[in-house]
Design an enzyme around this catalytic site. Sequence first.
Site, PDB file in Angstrom:
ATOM      1  N   LYS A  18     -24.591 -14.705 -11.153  1.00  0.00           N
ATOM      2  CA  LYS A  18     -25.768 -15.131 -10.369  1.00  0.00           C
ATOM      3  C   LYS A  18     -25.331 -15.858  -9.097  1.00  0.00           C
ATOM      4  CE  LYS A  18     -27.481 -17.605 -13.781  1.00  0.00           C
ATOM      5  NZ  LYS A  18     -26.420 -17.390 -14.818  1.00  0.00           N
ATOM      6  N   ARG A  93     -35.743 -20.445 -16.777  1.00  0.00           N
ATOM      7  CA  ARG A  93     -34.890 -20.248 -17.945  1.00  0.00           C
ATOM      8  C   ARG A  93     -35.669 -20.320 -19.245  1.00  0.00           C
ATOM      9  NH1 ARG A  93     -29.705 -21.970 -15.524  1.00  0.00           N
ATOM     10  NH2 ARG A  93     -28.162 -21.730 -17.117  1.00  0.00           N
ATOM     11  N   ARG A 132     -13.089 -19.190 -14.373  1.00  0.00           N
ATOM     12  CA  ARG A 132     -13.758 -19.561 -13.114  1.00  0.00           C
ATOM     13  C   ARG A 132     -13.174 -20.845 -12.528  1.00  0.00           C
ATOM     14  NH1 ARG A 132     -20.120 -20.159 -12.943  1.00  0.00           N
ATOM     15  NH2 ARG A 132     -19.713 -21.521 -14.724  1.00  0.00           N
ATOM     16  N   ARG A 165     -15.425 -26.349 -13.943  1.00  0.00           N
ATOM     17  CA  ARG A 165     -16.653 -27.040 -14.344  1.00  0.00           C
ATOM     18  C   ARG A 165     -16.511 -27.630 -15.742  1.00  0.00           C
ATOM     19  NH1 ARG A 165     -21.851 -23.320 -12.995  1.00  0.00           N
ATOM     20  NH2 ARG A 165     -22.407 -23.880 -15.125  1.00  0.00           N
ATOM     21  N   ARG A 176     -23.835 -22.321 -24.658  1.00  0.00           N
ATOM     22  CA  ARG A 176     -24.674 -21.877 -23.538  1.00  0.00           C
ATOM     23  C   ARG A 176     -25.148 -20.447 -23.752  1.00  0.00           C
ATOM     24  NH1 ARG A 176     -20.533 -22.784 -19.000  1.00  0.00           N
ATOM     25  NH2 ARG A 176     -22.051 -21.813 -17.623  1.00  0.00           N
TER      26      ARG A 176
HETATM   27  P1  AP5 Z   1     -20.782 -16.877 -11.365  1.00  0.00           P
HETATM   28  O1  AP5 Z   1     -21.316 -16.098 -10.224  1.00  0.00           O
HETATM   29  O2  AP5 Z   1     -20.324 -18.255 -11.131  1.00  0.00           O
HETATM   30  O3  AP5 Z   1     -21.784 -16.787 -12.619  1.00  0.00           O
HETATM   31  P2  AP5 Z   1     -23.201 -17.450 -12.842  1.00  0.00           P
HETATM   32  O4  AP5 Z   1     -24.103 -16.394 -13.377  1.00  0.00           O
HETATM   33  O5  AP5 Z   1     -23.639 -18.212 -11.653  1.00  0.00           O
HETATM   34  O6  AP5 Z   1     -22.824 -18.416 -14.068  1.00  0.00           O
HETATM   35  P3  AP5 Z   1     -23.160 -19.941 -14.310  1.00  0.00           P
HETATM   36  O7  AP5 Z   1     -22.162 -20.427 -15.319  1.00  0.00           O
HETATM   37  O8  AP5 Z   1     -23.266 -20.702 -13.050  1.00  0.00           O
HETATM   38  O9  AP5 Z   1     -24.539 -19.813 -15.008  1.00  0.00           O
HETATM   39  P4  AP5 Z   1     -25.271 -20.829 -15.871  1.00  0.00           P
HETATM   40  O10 AP5 Z   1     -26.604 -20.242 -15.904  1.00  0.00           O
HETATM   41  O11 AP5 Z   1     -24.640 -21.096 -17.183  1.00  0.00           O
HETATM   42  O12 AP5 Z   1     -25.054 -22.222 -15.107  1.00  0.00           O
HETATM   43  P5  AP5 Z   1     -26.006 -23.080 -14.193  1.00  0.00           P
HETATM   44  O13 AP5 Z   1     -25.162 -23.765 -13.199  1.00  0.00           O
HETATM   45  O14 AP5 Z   1     -27.152 -22.288 -13.737  1.00  0.00           O
HETATM   46  O15 AP5 Z   1     -19.552 -16.018 -11.976  1.00  0.00           O
HETATM   47  C1  AP5 Z   1     -18.788 -16.500 -13.067  1.00  0.00           C
HETATM   48  C2  AP5 Z   1     -17.316 -16.142 -12.877  1.00  0.00           C
HETATM   49  O16 AP5 Z   1     -17.157 -14.730 -12.973  1.00  0.00           O
HETATM   50  C3  AP5 Z   1     -16.738 -16.536 -11.515  1.00  0.00           C
HETATM   51  O17 AP5 Z   1     -15.413 -16.944 -11.694  1.00  0.00           O
HETATM   52  C4  AP5 Z   1     -16.791 -15.232 -10.702  1.00  0.00           C
HETATM   53  O18 AP5 Z   1     -15.748 -15.174  -9.741  1.00  0.00           O
HETATM   54  C5  AP5 Z   1     -16.616 -14.180 -11.769  1.00  0.00           C
HETATM   55  N1  AP5 Z   1     -17.378 -12.952 -11.492  1.00  0.00           N
HETATM   56  C6  AP5 Z   1     -18.634 -12.844 -10.981  1.00  0.00           C
HETATM   57  N2  AP5 Z   1     -19.017 -11.545 -10.901  1.00  0.00           N
HETATM   58  C7  AP5 Z   1     -17.970 -10.820 -11.411  1.00  0.00           C
HETATM   59  C8  AP5 Z   1     -17.760  -9.407 -11.599  1.00  0.00           C
HETATM   60  N3  AP5 Z   1     -18.698  -8.500 -11.252  1.00  0.00           N
HETATM   61  N4  AP5 Z   1     -16.594  -9.029 -12.146  1.00  0.00           N
HETATM   62  C9  AP5 Z   1     -15.625  -9.934 -12.491  1.00  0.00           C
HETATM   63  N5  AP5 Z   1     -15.772 -11.275 -12.325  1.00  0.00           N
HETATM   64  C10 AP5 Z   1     -16.934 -11.710 -11.788  1.00  0.00           C
HETATM   65  O19 AP5 Z   1     -26.551 -24.158 -15.244  1.00  0.00           O
HETATM   66  C11 AP5 Z   1     -25.701 -25.123 -15.803  1.00  0.00           C
HETATM   67  C12 AP5 Z   1     -26.476 -26.048 -16.724  1.00  0.00           C
HETATM   68  O20 AP5 Z   1     -27.486 -26.739 -15.976  1.00  0.00           O
HETATM   69  C13 AP5 Z   1     -27.238 -25.373 -17.874  1.00  0.00           C
HETATM   70  O21 AP5 Z   1     -26.427 -25.161 -18.983  1.00  0.00           O
HETATM   71  C14 AP5 Z   1     -28.362 -26.378 -18.119  1.00  0.00           C
HETATM   72  O22 AP5 Z   1     -27.900 -27.480 -18.873  1.00  0.00           O
HETATM   73  C15 AP5 Z   1     -28.695 -26.859 -16.722  1.00  0.00           C
HETATM   74  N6  AP5 Z   1     -29.748 -26.061 -16.078  1.00  0.00           N
HETATM   75  C16 AP5 Z   1     -29.630 -25.299 -14.935  1.00  0.00           C
HETATM   76  N7  AP5 Z   1     -30.785 -24.691 -14.636  1.00  0.00           N
HETATM   77  C17 AP5 Z   1     -31.663 -25.061 -15.596  1.00  0.00           C
HETATM   78  C18 AP5 Z   1     -33.022 -24.730 -15.849  1.00  0.00           C
HETATM   79  N8  AP5 Z   1     -33.709 -23.896 -15.049  1.00  0.00           N
HETATM   80  N9  AP5 Z   1     -33.625 -25.283 -16.942  1.00  0.00           N
HETATM   81  C19 AP5 Z   1     -32.965 -26.135 -17.756  1.00  0.00           C
HETATM   82  N10 AP5 Z   1     -31.668 -26.472 -17.583  1.00  0.00           N
HETATM   83  C20 AP5 Z   1     -31.018 -25.937 -16.515  1.00  0.00           C
HETATM   84 MG    MG Z   2     -23.985 -20.253 -11.221  1.00  0.00          MG
END
Ligand code: AP5
Ligand code: MG
Length: 220
Positions: A18, A93, A132, A165, A176
Amino acid sequence: MKGKEMNLILLGPPGAGKGTQSAALVERFGIPQISTGDMLRAAVKEGSPMGLKAKSCMDSGALVPDDVVIGIVRERLAKEDCANGFILDGFPRTVAQADSLQATLEDLGKELDAVVSLEVDADALVERLTGRRICKGCAKGYHLRFDPPTIAGRCDLCGSELYQRDDDREETIRKRLTVYQEQTSPLIDYYRQKGLLISIDGMRDIGVVQSDIATALRIS
Ligand code: AP5
Ligand code: MG
Ligand code: ZN
């Protein structure tokens, strides 16, 4: 795309890409990325009351309470720079968040154009998240194997140090992924029923996924 605005959601499990794909869309369409995860991490770093409340949830891999994130997204969407569109990354979410988003958008006279769903296998997600690394300076994301920086441990763009992270430890990652299955994956059907869902094979290379999304958005 209909109209001038491009109001998007990027939906997908942790590690689906994402953040990676949002960055490409920001560059291509000049609309802001709204990542609730990034906003919450900034609040934790600042030590704000909201950050203190969010930290324990995030560290355990659980979701932060709906009312917290709903409030920050509502405020963010009302800002001027969302006039031509936005990319929601990591929100909604839960079904409650999706319902509240709809009400917020109605209030603002906006409408969603598409929900891009990135589909990736669980094993690949774990590998992506454990490998990552993120830039301390500009927050650009890397992967040790799939998208490594030119100089190990340093950002290509700004030269700052890379870090891992706190929630990218294997045990927290598993939690997660379970939370995603239970609380977030129902949104796939939710948006399919509204005719907004675009499914994208997120297992392909970063550049291929990027062009698949661009193609899908142009014809939708
Ligand atoms: P990356 O692009 O970083 O993946 P991502 O989908 O952004 O993953 P996140 O871990 O950020 O998602 P998340 O939803 O768990 O975390 P968030 O910060 O939103 O890619 C990942 C890796 O893969 C990178 O190294 C990249 O280089 C590699 N990659 C990407 N595409 C690739 C491909 N095609 N092929 C190979 N490699 C690839 O949330 C964190 C926390 O915040 C949650 O757990 C929760 O506690 C809280 N939170 C956030 N939003 C909410 C909400 N709306 N409601 C409640 N709690 C929330
Ligand atoms: Mg992300
Ligand atoms: Zn950087």
